[in-house]
Design a protein around this motif. Structure first.
Motif, PDB file in Angstrom:
ATOM      1  N   LYS A 119     -21.476 -13.976 -40.361  1.00  0.00           N
ATOM      2  CA  LYS A 119     -21.259 -14.032 -41.822  1.00  0.00           C
ATOM      3  C   LYS A 119     -21.755 -15.356 -42.402  1.00  0.00           C
ATOM      4  CE  LYS A 119     -17.506 -10.708 -42.057  1.00  0.00           C
ATOM      5  NZ  LYS A 119     -16.057 -10.550 -41.949  1.00  0.00           N
ATOM      6  N   HIS A 120     -21.508 -16.430 -41.676  1.00  0.00           N
ATOM      7  CA  HIS A 120     -22.001 -17.752 -42.115  1.00  0.00           C
ATOM      8  C   HIS A 120     -23.537 -17.732 -42.226  1.00  0.00           C
ATOM      9  CE1 HIS A 120     -23.080 -21.975 -42.025  1.00  0.00           C
ATOM     10  NE2 HIS A 120     -23.639 -21.831 -40.835  1.00  0.00           N
ATOM     11  N   CYS A 121     -24.185 -17.083 -41.278  1.00  0.00           N
ATOM     12  CA  CYS A 121     -25.651 -17.003 -41.279  1.00  0.00           C
ATOM     13  C   CYS A 121     -26.145 -16.143 -42.446  1.00  0.00           C
ATOM     14  CB  CYS A 121     -26.157 -16.449 -39.947  1.00  0.00           C
ATOM     15  SG  CYS A 121     -25.848 -17.579 -38.565  1.00  0.00           S
ATOM     16  N   SER A 136     -27.401 -25.847 -47.955  1.00  0.00           N
ATOM     17  CA  SER A 136     -26.989 -24.442 -48.076  1.00  0.00           C
ATOM     18  C   SER A 136     -26.026 -24.038 -46.970  1.00  0.00           C
ATOM     19  CB  SER A 136     -28.207 -23.513 -48.027  1.00  0.00           C
ATOM     20  OG  SER A 136     -29.046 -23.754 -49.121  1.00  0.00           O
ATOM     21  N   GLU A 137     -26.387 -24.395 -45.742  1.00  0.00           N
ATOM     22  CA  GLU A 137     -25.512 -23.940 -44.654  1.00  0.00           C
ATOM     23  C   GLU A 137     -24.157 -24.644 -44.726  1.00  0.00           C
ATOM     24  OE1 GLU A 137     -24.699 -24.583 -41.106  1.00  0.00           O
ATOM     25  OE2 GLU A 137     -25.177 -26.696 -40.991  1.00  0.00           O
ATOM     26  N   CYS A 138     -24.129 -25.857 -45.262  1.00  0.00           N
ATOM     27  CA  CYS A 138     -22.850 -26.568 -45.358  1.00  0.00           C
ATOM     28  C   CYS A 138     -21.957 -26.045 -46.473  1.00  0.00           C
ATOM     29  CB  CYS A 138     -23.081 -28.061 -45.546  1.00  0.00           C
ATOM     30  SG  CYS A 138     -23.546 -28.831 -44.008  1.00  0.00           S
ATOM     31  N   LEU A 187     -31.386 -17.435 -39.303  1.00  0.00           N
ATOM     32  CA  LEU A 187     -31.515 -17.731 -37.864  1.00  0.00           C
ATOM     33  C   LEU A 187     -31.168 -19.176 -37.474  1.00  0.00           C
ATOM     34  CD1 LEU A 187     -34.825 -15.753 -37.082  1.00  0.00           C
ATOM     35  CD2 LEU A 187     -32.455 -15.014 -36.743  1.00  0.00           C
ATOM     36  N   HIS A 188     -30.718 -19.979 -38.449  1.00  0.00           N
ATOM     37  CA  HIS A 188     -30.589 -21.420 -38.149  1.00  0.00           C
ATOM     38  C   HIS A 188     -29.579 -21.723 -37.032  1.00  0.00           C
ATOM     39  CE1 HIS A 188     -26.988 -21.293 -40.684  1.00  0.00           C
ATOM     40  NE2 HIS A 188     -26.662 -22.455 -40.158  1.00  0.00           N
ATOM     41  N   ASP A 189     -28.587 -20.851 -36.867  1.00  0.00           N
ATOM     42  CA  ASP A 189     -27.575 -21.100 -35.829  1.00  0.00           C
ATOM     43  C   ASP A 189     -27.734 -20.183 -34.623  1.00  0.00           C
ATOM     44  OD1 ASP A 189     -26.190 -23.288 -36.795  1.00  0.00           O
ATOM     45  OD2 ASP A 189     -24.681 -22.114 -37.868  1.00  0.00           O
ATOM     46  N   LEU A 190     -28.929 -19.672 -34.423  1.00  0.00           N
ATOM     47  CA  LEU A 190     -29.191 -18.709 -33.345  1.00  0.00           C
ATOM     48  C   LEU A 190     -28.646 -19.173 -31.983  1.00  0.00           C
ATOM     49  CD1 LEU A 190     -30.747 -15.974 -33.046  1.00  0.00           C
ATOM     50  CD2 LEU A 190     -32.738 -17.302 -32.352  1.00  0.00           C
ATOM     51  N   ALA A 206     -33.955 -29.432 -38.672  1.00  0.00           N
ATOM     52  CA  ALA A 206     -33.490 -30.418 -39.657  1.00  0.00           C
ATOM     53  C   ALA A 206     -32.040 -30.202 -40.076  1.00  0.00           C
ATOM     54  CB  ALA A 206     -34.385 -30.387 -40.894  1.00  0.00           C
ATOM     55  N   HIS A 207     -31.549 -28.968 -39.969  1.00  0.00           N
ATOM     56  CA  HIS A 207     -30.141 -28.772 -40.379  1.00  0.00           C
ATOM     57  C   HIS A 207     -29.207 -29.543 -39.452  1.00  0.00           C
ATOM     58  CE1 HIS A 207     -28.945 -25.739 -37.288  1.00  0.00           C
ATOM     59  NE2 HIS A 207     -27.731 -25.956 -37.716  1.00  0.00           N
ATOM     60  N   ASN A 208     -29.688 -29.876 -38.273  1.00  0.00           N
ATOM     61  CA  ASN A 208     -28.891 -30.658 -37.316  1.00  0.00           C
ATOM     62  C   ASN A 208     -29.531 -32.035 -37.076  1.00  0.00           C
ATOM     63  OD1 ASN A 208     -26.750 -31.036 -35.490  1.00  0.00           O
ATOM     64  ND2 ASN A 208     -27.974 -30.318 -33.756  1.00  0.00           N
TER      65      ASN A 208
END
Ligand SMILES: [Fe+2]
Length: 193
Positions: free
Chosen positions: A30-32, A118-120, A59-62, A97-99
């Protein structure tokens, strides 16, 4: 073809299947999905490719379930998987880059900053929604989100500094709260909120 113009090599449906083959926690999926929704909205605002920005968000947290105990690895495995599948470098760079802090790299592009804030903000919006009596996104006021931003004790794990990176892409925080909330509302049923 320059990297910027290179399209996503798989369909959105295939991307979701890929996500579900690596990520099994419902809340993480859901977060993704929420991150994807916000990224699509931002892409439209900036005249970027919504599929490219959206699928990078999706896919950022794949590799999260494989790397959550070693944050300095989070994103690297995803980068390998996507490289193998022929994803364009700017998508891979944005996902890394998100990490950025844990990986010891720098955010450079609008894409890099957009995926991070966005992800935060998805975490802050979800936490804010869950304290409303009906726990529904449609009831949430954007002002509640900006108010919760300032409450350090609320949703402690949400990194406020990273949300504030929206300012680096010239979106003031109150506007970013509206954009993000509206984007998540569009998929409220999928998010169960
Ligand atoms: Fe994430």
């Amino acid at each position: 073809m320059t990297d910027q113009n290179q399209p996503v090599p798989i369909s959105r449906e295939e991307a979701l299947e890929l996500l579900k083959s690596y990520v099994h926690q419902d809340n993480l999926i859901k977060h993704c999905l929420a991150t994807e929704a916000i990224m699509r909205s931002l892409a439209k605002r900036f005249g970027e490719d919504p599929d490219k920005w959206g699928i990078a968000g999706l896919l950022h947290d794949l590799d999260y379930e494989e790397t959550y105990e070693s944050p300095a690895e989070h994103g690297k495995k995803t980068a390998e998987i996507l490289k193998e599948k022929g994803f364009p470098q700017d998508m891979i760079d944005a996902i890394l880059a998100h990490n950025a802090e844990a990986l010891g790299i720098e955010r450079k592009t609008r894409f890099d900053f957009a995926i991070t804030c966005s992800e935060c903000i998805t975490g802050l919006i979800t936490a804010t929604t869950l304290v409303y009596p009906d726990k529904k996104l449609k009831s949430v006021k954007p002002k509640s989100i900006t108010k919760r931003m300032k409450e350090k004790g609320f949703a402690r794990s949400v990194n406020r500094d990273l949300i504030r990176l929206c300012e680096k892409i010239d979106i003031p925080l109150p506007d970013f709260a509206v954009i993000s909330l509206e984007a998540m509302r569009e998929i409220d049923e999928e998010l169960g909120l």
